[in-house]
Enzyme design. Sequence first.
Site, mmCIF file in Angstrom:
data_model
loop_
_atom_site.group_PDB
_atom_site.id
_atom_site.type_symbol
_atom_site.label_atom_id
_atom_site.label_comp_id
_atom_site.label_asym_id
_atom_site.label_seq_id
_atom_site.Cartn_x
_atom_site.Cartn_y
_atom_site.Cartn_z
ATOM 1 N N CYS A 79 0.583 -0.033 8.052
ATOM 2 C CA CYS A 79 1.434 0.336 7.270
ATOM 3 C C CYS A 79 2.321 -0.852 6.376
ATOM 4 O O CYS A 79 1.681 -1.638 5.902
ATOM 5 C CB CYS A 79 2.698 1.294 7.829
ATOM 6 S SG CYS A 79 3.480 2.499 6.722
ATOM 7 N N HIS A 180 -0.730 5.228 9.589
ATOM 8 C CA HIS A 180 -0.410 4.766 11.002
ATOM 9 C C HIS A 180 -1.636 5.221 12.022
ATOM 10 O O HIS A 180 -1.786 6.569 12.264
ATOM 11 C CB HIS A 180 0.891 5.523 11.393
ATOM 12 C CG HIS A 180 1.991 5.201 10.698
ATOM 13 N ND1 HIS A 180 2.816 4.034 11.146
ATOM 14 C CD2 HIS A 180 2.707 5.408 9.618
ATOM 15 C CE1 HIS A 180 3.864 3.945 10.289
ATOM 16 N NE2 HIS A 180 3.775 4.728 9.175
ATOM 17 N N GLU A 182 -1.926 4.959 15.115
ATOM 18 C CA GLU A 182 -1.463 5.743 16.493
ATOM 19 C C GLU A 182 -0.877 7.075 16.186
ATOM 20 O O GLU A 182 -0.712 7.760 17.176
ATOM 21 C CB GLU A 182 -0.298 4.768 16.955
ATOM 22 C CG GLU A 182 0.891 4.656 16.461
ATOM 23 C CD GLU A 182 1.216 4.089 15.077
ATOM 24 O OE1 GLU A 182 2.121 3.924 14.364
ATOM 25 O OE2 GLU A 182 0.192 3.471 14.521
#
Length: 206
Positions: A79, A180, A182
Amino acid sequence: MIAIIDYGMGNLHSVSKAVERLGYEALVTADAKEIMEADGAILPGVGAFGDAMQNLRNTGLEEVTKFYAASGKPLLGICLGMQLLFAESEEYGRHEGLGLLPGTVVRFQGDYKVPHMGWNKLSFRQASPLFEGLEEGHVYFVHSFHAIPGHAEDLLATTDYHQQVTAIVGRGNVFGMQFHPEKSGDLGMRLLGNFLELTASRQAAR
């Protein structure tokens, strides 16, 4: 061990837990020695570019991150962390970045919703070890600024948000993901896993 570089701005906990879920030991750290000894390093980031670079400088982690990249070991920016890899940003004035990748970070311009927020499909632009065994799919973005690489060969994947937007970049051992991973379901975790496979670390998380 995978170092999660802690300069005061980033989703440290979520990134660390994602690394551990993939079977690797993660260490959130601002210690130069620990970072340099790591098998791989992740530079997360949430917030403003200028503030992030100031934090990196104030903590001495700007030079540590540059030294780490020069070591040849895998480095991943996530990011804002991806944007910091570039030479400069125009976010609230001109700010110099880490300069690990040529290019600049600019604001979205147009009559459409900003920030770009939500699930968008990746388009793989060229072969990369990050894409090993994967098919194009959707990942989760939240950003108001986007990177324009200085060299086309550094652009690994894009997404379509009223224009072709840089989603994944890579040059040598340095990689970046605008989204992102994750928080991007199975595809995001598999992309992160492929990055971790590039490291020498095979130590299971405790």
